[in-house]
Design a protein around this motif. Structure first.
Motif, PDB file in Angstrom:
ATOM      1  N   LEU A  50       0.793  -1.238   0.070  1.00 11.67           N
ATOM      2  CA  LEU A  50       0.060  -0.010  -0.084  1.00 11.67           C
ATOM      3  C   LEU A  50       1.086   1.153   0.074  1.00 11.67           C
ATOM      4  CD1 LEU A  50      -2.958  -0.957   2.452  1.00 11.67           C
ATOM      5  CD2 LEU A  50      -3.058  -0.731   0.030  1.00 11.67           C
ATOM      6  N   VAL A  51       2.081   1.329   0.651  1.00  8.97           N
ATOM      7  CA  VAL A  51       2.835   2.221   0.699  1.00  8.97           C
ATOM      8  C   VAL A  51       3.470   2.414  -0.785  1.00  8.97           C
ATOM      9  CG1 VAL A  51       4.983   3.304   1.586  1.00  8.97           C
ATOM     10  CG2 VAL A  51       3.400   2.030   3.127  1.00  8.97           C
ATOM     11  N   THR A  52       3.966   1.225  -1.359  1.00  8.21           N
ATOM     12  CA  THR A  52       4.741   1.437  -2.521  1.00  8.21           C
ATOM     13  C   THR A  52       4.009   1.509  -4.101  1.00  8.21           C
ATOM     14  OG1 THR A  52       4.973  -0.850  -2.782  1.00  8.21           O
ATOM     15  CG2 THR A  52       6.747   0.410  -1.574  1.00  8.21           C
ATOM     16  N   ILE A  53       2.546   1.201  -3.969  1.00 14.45           N
ATOM     17  CA  ILE A  53       1.773   1.082  -5.090  1.00 14.45           C
ATOM     18  C   ILE A  53       1.899   2.463  -5.914  1.00 14.45           C
ATOM     19  CG2 ILE A  53      -0.597   0.923  -5.892  1.00 14.45           C
ATOM     20  CD1 ILE A  53      -0.963  -1.507  -4.069  1.00 14.45           C
ATOM     21  N   PRO A  54       1.476   3.620  -4.988  1.00 14.46           N
ATOM     22  CA  PRO A  54       1.518   4.930  -5.757  1.00 14.46           C
ATOM     23  C   PRO A  54       2.679   5.293  -6.473  1.00 14.46           C
ATOM     24  CG  PRO A  54       0.756   5.194  -3.345  1.00 14.46           C
ATOM     25  CD  PRO A  54       1.261   3.785  -3.426  1.00 14.46           C
ATOM     26  N   LEU A  84      -7.579  13.891  -8.070  1.00 10.05           N
ATOM     27  CA  LEU A  84      -7.674  12.383  -8.214  1.00 10.05           C
ATOM     28  C   LEU A  84      -6.602  12.223  -7.115  1.00 10.05           C
ATOM     29  CD1 LEU A  84      -6.755  11.557 -11.962  1.00 10.05           C
ATOM     30  CD2 LEU A  84      -8.982  11.146 -10.591  1.00 10.05           C
ATOM     31  N   ALA A  85      -5.733  12.883  -6.573  1.00  7.78           N
ATOM     32  CA  ALA A  85      -4.971  12.378  -5.439  1.00  7.78           C
ATOM     33  C   ALA A  85      -5.523  12.655  -4.151  1.00  7.78           C
ATOM     34  CB  ALA A  85      -3.923  13.618  -5.328  1.00  7.78           C
ATOM     35  N   PHE A  86      -6.719  13.764  -4.006  1.00  5.22           N
ATOM     36  CA  PHE A  86      -7.573  13.865  -2.856  1.00  5.22           C
ATOM     37  C   PHE A  86      -8.442  12.591  -2.782  1.00  5.22           C
ATOM     38  CE2 PHE A  86     -11.777  15.305  -1.787  1.00  5.22           C
ATOM     39  CZ  PHE A  86     -11.625  15.576  -0.407  1.00  5.22           C
ATOM     40  N   VAL A  87      -8.994  12.491  -4.121  1.00 10.17           N
ATOM     41  CA  VAL A  87     -10.041  11.098  -3.893  1.00 10.17           C
ATOM     42  C   VAL A  87      -9.361  10.039  -3.730  1.00 10.17           C
ATOM     43  CG1 VAL A  87     -11.823   9.870  -5.093  1.00 10.17           C
ATOM     44  CG2 VAL A  87     -11.620  12.264  -5.594  1.00 10.17           C
ATOM     45  N   GLY A  88      -8.415   9.535  -4.135  1.00  7.19           N
ATOM     46  CA  GLY A  88      -7.437   8.600  -3.799  1.00  7.19           C
ATOM     47  C   GLY A  88      -7.236   8.321  -2.417  1.00  7.19           C
ATOM     48  N   GLY A  89      -6.445   9.467  -1.931  1.00  2.96           N
ATOM     49  CA  GLY A  89      -6.007   9.573  -0.688  1.00  2.96           C
ATOM     50  C   GLY A  89      -7.052   9.319   0.671  1.00  2.96           C
ATOM     51  N   VAL A  90      -8.327   9.792   0.268  1.00  4.39           N
ATOM     52  CA  VAL A  90      -9.158   9.844   1.248  1.00  4.39           C
ATOM     53  C   VAL A  90     -10.007   8.659   1.264  1.00  4.39           C
ATOM     54  CG1 VAL A  90      -9.181  12.405   1.862  1.00  4.39           C
ATOM     55  CG2 VAL A  90     -10.718  11.347   0.297  1.00  4.39           C
ATOM     56  N   ILE A  91     -10.125   8.070   0.382  1.00  2.00           N
ATOM     57  CA  ILE A  91     -10.913   6.808   0.238  1.00  2.00           C
ATOM     58  C   ILE A  91     -10.946   5.597   1.360  1.00  2.00           C
ATOM     59  CG2 ILE A  91     -11.462   4.706  -0.978  1.00  2.00           C
ATOM     60  CD1 ILE A  91     -11.481   6.114  -3.821  1.00  2.00           C
ATOM     61  N   PRO A  92      -9.748   5.521   1.787  1.00  2.23           N
ATOM     62  CA  PRO A  92      -9.696   4.579   3.094  1.00  2.23           C
ATOM     63  C   PRO A  92     -10.123   4.945   4.331  1.00  2.23           C
ATOM     64  CG  PRO A  92      -7.478   4.660   1.768  1.00  2.23           C
ATOM     65  CD  PRO A  92      -8.209   5.865   1.130  1.00  2.23           C
ATOM     66  N   VAL A  93     -10.390   6.266   4.427  1.00  2.06           N
ATOM     67  CA  VAL A  93     -11.164   6.750   5.715  1.00  2.06           C
ATOM     68  C   VAL A  93     -12.491   6.053   5.762  1.00  2.06           C
ATOM     69  CG1 VAL A  93     -12.023   8.793   6.724  1.00  2.06           C
ATOM     70  CG2 VAL A  93      -9.993   9.022   5.499  1.00  2.06           C
ATOM     71  N   TYR A 102      -6.805  -0.810  -1.555  1.00  2.00           N
ATOM     72  CA  TYR A 102      -6.006  -1.161  -2.877  1.00  2.00           C
ATOM     73  C   TYR A 102      -6.035  -0.316  -3.731  1.00  2.00           C
ATOM     74  CZ  TYR A 102      -1.843  -4.131  -3.926  1.00  2.00           C
ATOM     75  OH  TYR A 102      -0.812  -4.559  -4.336  1.00  2.00           O
ATOM     76  N   ILE A 103      -7.267  -0.098  -4.417  1.00  2.00           N
ATOM     77  CA  ILE A 103      -7.423   0.757  -5.759  1.00  2.00           C
ATOM     78  C   ILE A 103      -7.342   2.041  -5.522  1.00  2.00           C
ATOM     79  CG2 ILE A 103      -9.146   1.294  -7.464  1.00  2.00           C
ATOM     80  CD1 ILE A 103     -10.460  -1.713  -7.014  1.00  2.00           C
ATOM     81  N   SER A 104      -7.565   2.417  -4.384  1.00  2.00           N
ATOM     82  CA  SER A 104      -7.527   4.046  -3.888  1.00  2.00           C
ATOM     83  C   SER A 104      -5.919   4.224  -4.078  1.00  2.00           C
ATOM     84  CB  SER A 104      -8.080   4.202  -2.724  1.00  2.00           C
ATOM     85  OG  SER A 104      -7.240   3.614  -1.637  1.00  2.00           O
ATOM     86  N   ARG A 105      -4.992   3.509  -3.606  1.00  2.00           N
ATOM     87  CA  ARG A 105      -3.731   3.735  -3.661  1.00  2.00           C
ATOM     88  C   ARG A 105      -3.190   4.144  -5.090  1.00  2.00           C
ATOM     89  NH1 ARG A 105      -1.955   6.265   0.552  1.00  2.00           N
ATOM     90  NH2 ARG A 105       0.048   5.482   0.467  1.00  2.00           N
TER      91      ARG A 105
END
Length: 397
Positions: A50-54, A84-93, A102-105
């Motif tokens: 999850l850390v390296t996928i981005p 896109l970065a905002f949406v992908g970043g906050v989805i796990p919340v 996983y997809i959010s990353r």
């Protein structure tokens, strides 16, 4: 006059703010143990990715960003990437499904990659000369400070719940608002009355290739600090080994100072700036295996990060005016891809170099890095003398 100065100040702040969340993908690494506990059926390596996928999708979209810019312009590209970065970043919340997280990353990396190179190329669009040099230094500093702030906040929020750490990506929203309100209509985007320019092919020259090679090698070596230091302090039996994380945070924050003073350093050293920087980093690498306390290690690491923040903006400083016409964004994108590839291949290349010379010890990997840094300094020294000679000959004509 005051109104004009205020407007220029807001523009500077807006462009610099774009860099604040560029390096925030790894800030949530503190959540990994809790995610592993919540999803015991998921392989630990998958959770850790999850850390390296981005970084993976970032590489792809850094290269695609030049084409996106040609289609919709720079301002809209920045807005798209940040959104896109905002949406992908906050989805796990809000997500409870690991696949969604996983997809959010992937989405976070794609968004960051889209606007990554523009954080630098916009500086070249709106500023030149000494102001451009200072802004490039500030850009590096803002990226470092943003990463440190995101990591710090994530570490606090994880004590409430691991999902809350992902709230740090809400910091992207004020940046979106700043860009929407204060970044002017694209200064150097392709427009209808500039159709001829839009047909020109993107290309690279020797300077772009040289810069990409230097940054690739530089990041192979500099990542050694993050991948080998923890092993080194265990091998050397340091006391208070748990302080290493704090040492990295302190050195990163001190490194940001290098970005703020870059303009003054560049004005003083001119084309010999990378020579001095690389020699100093080489000295740091020679010293790291010989220190015997966390305090000294922290001081040396801080000095190293301070100099890193001088070298990186210099490379962009020569790329902005030196890239082929209408290809600045491509040149910056390629340089950033080189940095990411260097970081990715670092452990393998360092191992390969160690095998090549017959010494794979952790301590020697730093010594070897110091040697290569000095060799790079010599290359830049030759380049500096060649440039000086060219200027003298030109003046004699």
């Amino acid at each position: 006059m005051t109104k004009s100065r205020d407007k220029a100040g807001i523009l500077k702040l807006t462009i610099l703010s774009i860099s604040l969340m560029l390096s925030a993908a790894s800030a949530i690494s503190v959540t990994l143990p809790m995610i592993k506990n919540q999803f015991p059926d998921i392989a630990p390596a998958t959770v850790e990715s999850l850390v390296t996928i981005p970084s993976f999708t970032m590489l792809i979209f850094i290269l695609l960003s030049s084409f996106i810019v040609k289609g919709i312009g720079k301002k809209k590209t920045v807005m798209l990437g940040l959104t896109l970065a905002f949406v992908g970043g906050v989805i796990p919340v809000f997500a409870t499904n690991f696949s969604v997280i996983y997809i959010s990353r992937f989405i976070l990396g794609a968004g960051t990659g889209i606007y990554n190179s523009l954080a630098v190329s916009l500086i070249g669009d709106y500023f030149d000369g000494e102001t451009q040099q200072k802004m490039l230094g500030y850009q590096t500093a803002f990226s470092t400070l943003g990463s440190s702030l995101a990591t710090f906040l994530a570490g606090i929020l994880v004590n409430v719940a691991w999902q809350y750490s992902y709230l740090i990506y809400f910091l992207t929203l004020p940046i979106v608002i700043l860009v929407a309100l204060f970044l002017p209509a694209d200064k150097k985007e392709v427009s209808n009355h500039d159709a001829e320019s839009s047909k020109q092919k993107q290309r690279v020259n020797f300077l772009v290739i040289f810069s990409c090679i230097m940054m690739f090698v530089f990041f192979i070596l500099i990542m050694n600090i993050f991948t080998k230091t923890s092993t080194l302090i265990v091998e050397l039996n340091y006391t208070n080994q748990g302080f290493l994380g704090t040492a990295f945070t302190i050195s990163s924050l001190i490194g940001a100072i290098g970005g703020f003073v870059y303009g003054h350093v560049r004005s003083a050293l001119k084309q010999f700036t990378p020579v001095v920087a690389l020699i100093l980093i080489g000295i740091v690498y020679f010293l790291i295996p010989s220190v015997n306390s966390m305090l000294m290690l922290t001081i040396i690491l801080s000095g190293g990060m301070l100099v890193v923040s001088i070298f990186i903006p210099y490379m962009y400083d020569i790329l902005l005016p030196g890239a082929p016409e209408n290809s600045t964004n491509l040149a910056i994108s390629l340089a950033m891809v080189s940095c990411n590839l260097g970081s990715f291949f670092s452990p393998f290349m360092v191992q390969w170099l160690g095998n090549l010379v017959g010494n794979t010890s952790t301590a020697f990997s730093f010594t070897l890095g110091g040697i290569v840094f000095v060799m790079m300094a010599f290359v830049f020294l030759l380049r500096g003398f060649k440039k000086n000679t060219s200027v003298v000959l030109e003046n004699q004509k």
